[in-house]
Design an enzyme around this catalytic site. Structure first.
Site, PDB file in Angstrom:
ATOM      1  N   GLN A   1     -10.499   2.757   2.790  1.00  0.00           N
ATOM      2  CA  GLN A   1      -9.935   2.573   3.210  1.00  0.00           C
ATOM      3  C   GLN A   1      -9.908   3.558   4.165  1.00  0.00           C
ATOM      4  O   GLN A   1      -9.690   5.070   4.145  1.00  0.00           O
ATOM      5  CB  GLN A   1      -8.596   2.651   2.469  1.00  0.00           C
ATOM      6  CG  GLN A   1      -7.204   2.344   3.642  1.00  0.00           C
ATOM      7  CD  GLN A   1      -5.709   2.522   2.757  1.00  0.00           C
ATOM      8  OE1 GLN A   1      -4.847   3.290   3.165  1.00  0.00           O
ATOM      9  NE2 GLN A   1      -5.571   1.502   1.556  1.00  0.00           N
TER      10      GLN A   1
ATOM     11  N   LYS B   1       2.075  -1.148   9.402  1.00  0.00           N
ATOM     12  CA  LYS B   1       3.716  -0.395   8.488  1.00  0.00           C
ATOM     13  C   LYS B   1       4.229  -1.134   9.578  1.00  0.00           C
ATOM     14  O   LYS B   1       4.063  -1.005  10.841  1.00  0.00           O
ATOM     15  CB  LYS B   1       3.431   0.623   7.751  1.00  0.00           C
ATOM     16  CG  LYS B   1       5.065   1.012   8.084  1.00  0.00           C
ATOM     17  CD  LYS B   1       5.059   2.456   8.886  1.00  0.00           C
ATOM     18  CE  LYS B   1       6.818   3.105   9.083  1.00  0.00           C
ATOM     19  NZ  LYS B   1       6.896   3.213  10.245  1.00  0.00           N
TER      20      LYS B   1
ATOM     21  N   TYR C   1       3.155   9.944  -0.889  1.00  0.00           N
ATOM     22  CA  TYR C   1       4.519   9.091  -0.043  1.00  0.00           C
ATOM     23  C   TYR C   1       5.915   8.561  -0.828  1.00  0.00           C
ATOM     24  O   TYR C   1       6.241   8.998  -0.191  1.00  0.00           O
ATOM     25  CB  TYR C   1       3.816   6.956   0.340  1.00  0.00           C
ATOM     26  CG  TYR C   1       2.657   7.272   1.538  1.00  0.00           C
ATOM     27  CD1 TYR C   1       1.475   8.212   1.545  1.00  0.00           C
ATOM     28  CD2 TYR C   1       2.327   6.229   1.099  1.00  0.00           C
ATOM     29  CE1 TYR C   1       0.457   7.787   2.421  1.00  0.00           C
ATOM     30  CE2 TYR C   1       0.953   5.419   1.940  1.00  0.00           C
ATOM     31  CZ  TYR C   1       0.591   6.557   2.563  1.00  0.00           C
ATOM     32  OH  TYR C   1      -0.879   5.836   3.262  1.00  0.00           O
TER      33      TYR C   1
ATOM     34  N   ASN D   1       3.778  -9.422  12.280  1.00  0.00           N
ATOM     35  CA  ASN D   1       2.568  -9.259  11.697  1.00  0.00           C
ATOM     36  C   ASN D   1       1.644 -10.101  10.769  1.00  0.00           C
ATOM     37  O   ASN D   1       0.221  -9.857  10.256  1.00  0.00           O
ATOM     38  CB  ASN D   1       2.492  -7.946  11.108  1.00  0.00           C
ATOM     39  CG  ASN D   1       2.953  -6.885  12.443  1.00  0.00           C
ATOM     40  OD1 ASN D   1       2.912  -7.293  13.436  1.00  0.00           O
ATOM     41  ND2 ASN D   1       3.670  -5.452  12.140  1.00  0.00           N
TER      42      ASN D   1
ATOM     43  N   HIS E   1      -7.336   9.151  -1.847  1.00  0.00           N
ATOM     44  CA  HIS E   1      -6.335   9.334  -0.627  1.00  0.00           C
ATOM     45  C   HIS E   1      -7.647  10.187   0.727  1.00  0.00           C
ATOM     46  O   HIS E   1      -7.935   9.183   1.333  1.00  0.00           O
ATOM     47  CB  HIS E   1      -5.357  10.461  -0.927  1.00  0.00           C
ATOM     48  CG  HIS E   1      -4.592  10.053  -0.196  1.00  0.00           C
ATOM     49  ND1 HIS E   1      -2.881   9.671  -0.323  1.00  0.00           N
ATOM     50  CD2 HIS E   1      -4.585   9.495   1.415  1.00  0.00           C
ATOM     51  CE1 HIS E   1      -2.970   8.829   1.169  1.00  0.00           C
ATOM     52  NE2 HIS E   1      -3.447   8.737   1.696  1.00  0.00           N
TER      53      HIS E   1
ATOM     54  N   ASP F   1       0.879  -1.328   0.031  1.00  0.00           N
ATOM     55  CA  ASP F   1       0.343  -0.197  -0.474  1.00  0.00           C
ATOM     56  C   ASP F   1       0.831   1.307   0.237  1.00  0.00           C
ATOM     57  O   ASP F   1       1.805   1.550   0.844  1.00  0.00           O
ATOM     58  CB  ASP F   1      -0.834   0.129   1.366  1.00  0.00           C
ATOM     59  CG  ASP F   1      -1.612   1.194   0.864  1.00  0.00           C
ATOM     60  OD1 ASP F   1      -3.128   0.629   0.467  1.00  0.00           O
ATOM     61  OD2 ASP F   1      -1.579   2.370   1.658  1.00  0.00           O
TER      62      ASP F   1
ATOM     63  N   TRP G   1      -6.570   0.933   7.153  1.00  0.00           N
ATOM     64  CA  TRP G   1      -5.577   2.365   8.196  1.00  0.00           C
ATOM     65  C   TRP G   1      -5.290   2.783   9.134  1.00  0.00           C
ATOM     66  O   TRP G   1      -5.773   2.671  10.050  1.00  0.00           O
ATOM     67  CB  TRP G   1      -5.362   3.439   7.144  1.00  0.00           C
ATOM     68  CG  TRP G   1      -5.653   4.654   6.930  1.00  0.00           C
ATOM     69  CD1 TRP G   1      -7.307   5.321   6.527  1.00  0.00           C
ATOM     70  CD2 TRP G   1      -5.878   5.433   8.008  1.00  0.00           C
ATOM     71  NE1 TRP G   1      -7.132   6.489   6.479  1.00  0.00           N
ATOM     72  CE2 TRP G   1      -6.804   6.371   7.481  1.00  0.00           C
ATOM     73  CE3 TRP G   1      -4.773   5.556   8.749  1.00  0.00           C
ATOM     74  CZ2 TRP G   1      -7.032   8.164   8.515  1.00  0.00           C
ATOM     75  CZ3 TRP G   1      -5.134   7.457   9.792  1.00  0.00           C
ATOM     76  CH2 TRP G   1      -5.914   7.710   9.834  1.00  0.00           C
TER      77      TRP G   1
HETATM   78  P1  NAP Z   1       0.432   1.390  11.691  1.00  0.00           P
HETATM   79  O1  NAP Z   1       0.649   0.319  10.800  1.00  0.00           O
HETATM   80  O2  NAP Z   1      -0.193   1.733  12.254  1.00  0.00           O
HETATM   81  O3  NAP Z   1       1.436   1.836  13.284  1.00  0.00           O
HETATM   82  C1  NAP Z   1       2.907   1.448  12.609  1.00  0.00           C
HETATM   83  C2  NAP Z   1       3.403   2.558  13.604  1.00  0.00           C
HETATM   84  O4  NAP Z   1       4.027   0.583  14.282  1.00  0.00           O
HETATM   85  C3  NAP Z   1       4.887   2.345  13.258  1.00  0.00           C
HETATM   86  O5  NAP Z   1       6.042   2.982  14.011  1.00  0.00           O
HETATM   87  C4  NAP Z   1       5.655   1.086  14.004  1.00  0.00           C
HETATM   88  O6  NAP Z   1       7.547   0.668  14.089  1.00  0.00           O
HETATM   89  C5  NAP Z   1       4.679  -0.295  14.776  1.00  0.00           C
HETATM   90  N1  NAP Z   1       4.908  -1.658  14.501  1.00  0.00           N
HETATM   91  C6  NAP Z   1       4.710  -1.789  13.302  1.00  0.00           C
HETATM   92  N2  NAP Z   1       4.067  -3.569  13.714  1.00  0.00           N
HETATM   93  C7  NAP Z   1       4.859  -3.577  15.076  1.00  0.00           C
HETATM   94  C8  NAP Z   1       5.266  -4.601  16.432  1.00  0.00           C
HETATM   95  N3  NAP Z   1       4.211  -5.743  15.969  1.00  0.00           N
HETATM   96  N4  NAP Z   1       5.079  -4.375  17.176  1.00  0.00           N
HETATM   97  C9  NAP Z   1       5.509  -3.213  18.568  1.00  0.00           C
HETATM   98  N5  NAP Z   1       5.763  -2.146  17.272  1.00  0.00           N
HETATM   99  C10 NAP Z   1       5.116  -2.674  15.807  1.00  0.00           C
HETATM  100  O7  NAP Z   1       0.218   3.021  11.682  1.00  0.00           O
HETATM  101  P2  NAP Z   1       0.284   3.017   9.743  1.00  0.00           P
HETATM  102  O8  NAP Z   1       1.866   2.993   9.230  1.00  0.00           O
HETATM  103  O9  NAP Z   1      -0.479   5.298   9.649  1.00  0.00           O
HETATM  104  O10 NAP Z   1      -0.329   2.476   9.036  1.00  0.00           O
HETATM  105  C11 NAP Z   1      -0.349   1.370   8.315  1.00  0.00           C
HETATM  106  C12 NAP Z   1      -0.335   1.974   6.515  1.00  0.00           C
HETATM  107  O11 NAP Z   1      -2.047   2.722   6.443  1.00  0.00           O
HETATM  108  C13 NAP Z   1       0.390   3.195   5.971  1.00  0.00           C
HETATM  109  O12 NAP Z   1       2.051   2.739   5.871  1.00  0.00           O
HETATM  110  C14 NAP Z   1      -0.474   3.329   4.789  1.00  0.00           C
HETATM  111  O13 NAP Z   1       0.148   2.991   3.895  1.00  0.00           O
HETATM  112  C15 NAP Z   1      -1.592   3.265   5.308  1.00  0.00           C
HETATM  113  N6  NAP Z   1      -2.240   4.996   5.516  1.00  0.00           N
HETATM  114  C16 NAP Z   1      -3.302   4.757   4.747  1.00  0.00           C
HETATM  115  C17 NAP Z   1      -3.957   6.315   5.595  1.00  0.00           C
HETATM  116  C18 NAP Z   1      -4.708   6.886   4.347  1.00  0.00           C
HETATM  117  O14 NAP Z   1      -5.335   7.794   5.058  1.00  0.00           O
HETATM  118  N7  NAP Z   1      -5.317   6.348   3.649  1.00  0.00           N
HETATM  119  C19 NAP Z   1      -3.030   6.843   6.099  1.00  0.00           C
HETATM  120  C20 NAP Z   1      -2.624   6.070   7.487  1.00  0.00           C
HETATM  121  C21 NAP Z   1      -1.767   5.210   6.849  1.00  0.00           C
HETATM  122  P3  NAP Z   1       8.515   0.729  12.384  1.00  0.00           P
HETATM  123  O15 NAP Z   1       8.240   1.296  11.722  1.00  0.00           O
HETATM  124  O16 NAP Z   1       9.642   1.258  14.073  1.00  0.00           O
HETATM  125  O17 NAP Z   1       8.751  -0.713  13.381  1.00  0.00           O
END
Ligand code: NAP
Length: 286
Positions: free
Chosen positions: A157, A228, A48, A238, A106, A43, A183
């Site tokens: 999403q 992520k 980005y 994960n 988005h 994704d 997300w």
């Molecule tokens: P997330 O996946 O909820 O959280 C990511 C955070 O959690 C990072 O700091 C990561 O650490 C940590 N983490 C991941 N797995 C872990 C585990 N097993 N144990 C401990 N910590 C862990 O946040 P996000 O990146 O914001 O959301 C995921 C994806 O959703 C994004 O990458 C993007 O593709 C999408 N997104 C979309 C929108 C939208 O508006 N459509 C908005 C936000 C996000 P590290 O990275 O340090 O390893």
């Protein structure tokens, strides 16, 4: 890997890898590692600034393109039919592919999605995109779009995690045949997510972590998740959520964590937030 079938018959993995906030410099290696772990849904988004890195990692992976499910999202600045159409071509070039598996708007801004979505429908009909949908469309915007669109969004999403479970929107989307995708399934670690006693307590029964318990919960609710991480061990952690099952009682307990509102009020600082603040009567997003 488990799959959901979208409203047009396309199969989408229920678990993917999100690359928000991964610099283009690090993104090739991160995606390569994610692919080694087994992730096939990647994704990304135009904003980005790592579509090219994702494309490079996919191309170099040795895994056939048709095994991947690549998602990207059209950014707010491409808010006219022509600019949206041109941005799809640019995303295809950057991703180094001749089709995108899932293309999303988005986030909504004013009513510009009425210009953007037709460009996506044209790309879909031309075979450049296998499925089209939206992101961050709460019910009012979703209904406004679907009153006039030709092709129903395959996916919406949304911010979705144990503290914001999107129950009513999810029910509504199910009725429309639109798949919900989560997300920030960990709320980016907010609220001490990975130490949450309910998640760690339930997870301990199955030798699983809070992260695995949360992802399993979202999966059992019928959501696709795209966590992520830049860490190899966490990518594996994960991914390993398909060898256990939460009981009904576990799910009821996790449902009680729901606060029913966004943890992302800070998103109000972005471009669409400015417009939304000036138009509070339409403020259902964020
Ligand atoms: P997330 O996946 O909820 O959280 C990511 C955070 O959690 C990072 O700091 C990561 O650490 C940590 N983490 C991941 N797995 C872990 C585990 N097993 N144990 C401990 N910590 C862990 O946040 P996000 O990146 O914001 O959301 C995921 C994806 O959703 C994004 O990458 C993007 O593709 C999408 N997104 C979309 C929108 C939208 O508006 N459509 C908005 C936000 C996000 P590290 O990275 O340090 O390893």
């Amino acid at each position: 890997m488990e799959y959901v079938t979208l409203n047009n018959g396309v199969k989408m993995p229920v678990l993917g890898y999100g690359v928000y906030k991964i610099s283009s410099r690090d993104c090739v290696e991160c995606v390569q590692n994610a692919v080694r772990v087994g992730y096939r849904l990647i994704d990304t988004a135009q904003i980005y600034d790592n579509e090219e890195a994702v494309g490079t990692a996919v191309r170099k992976s040795g895994v056939p393109r048709h095994d991947f499910f690549l998602t990207t999202k059209i950014w707010l600045t491409n808010d006219r039919y022509k600019t949206a159409a041109a941005s799809i071509e640019q995303s295809l070039r950057k991703l180094q592919t001749d089709y995108i598996d899932l293309l999303l708007i988005h986030q909504p801004k004013r009513r510009d999605y009425h210009e953007i979505y037709p460009a996506m429908e044209v790309a879909y009909k031309a075979g450049k995109v296998r499925a089209i949908g939206v992101s961050n469309f709460y019910r009012d915007r979703f209904e406004d779009l679907t009153r006039s669109c030709e092709i129903m969004p395959a996916v919406n999403q949304m911010e979705m995690h144990v503290f914001q479970q999107q129950k009513s929107l999810h029910e509504f989307l199910k009725g429309c045949g639109t798949q919900i995708e989560a997300w920030a399934p960990f709320a980016e670690g907010r609220r001490n997510y990975f130490q949450n006693p309910v998640l760690t307590g339930i997870g301990a029964k199955y030798q699983k972590t809070a992260a695995q318990t949360a992802l399993r919960f979202l999966f059992q609710q019928g959501a696709v998740s795209i966590p992520k991480t830049v860490h190899w061990e966490q990518m594996q952690e994960n991914f390993n959520i398909f060898d256990f099952s939460l009981s009904h009682e576990d799910c009821v307990q996790i449902e009680q964590l729901d606060e029913g509102q966004t943890l992302y009020a800070s998103q109000m600082h972005n471009e669409s937030g400015t417009w939304l603040r000036a138009n509070p009567d339409t403020l259902e997003v964020f």
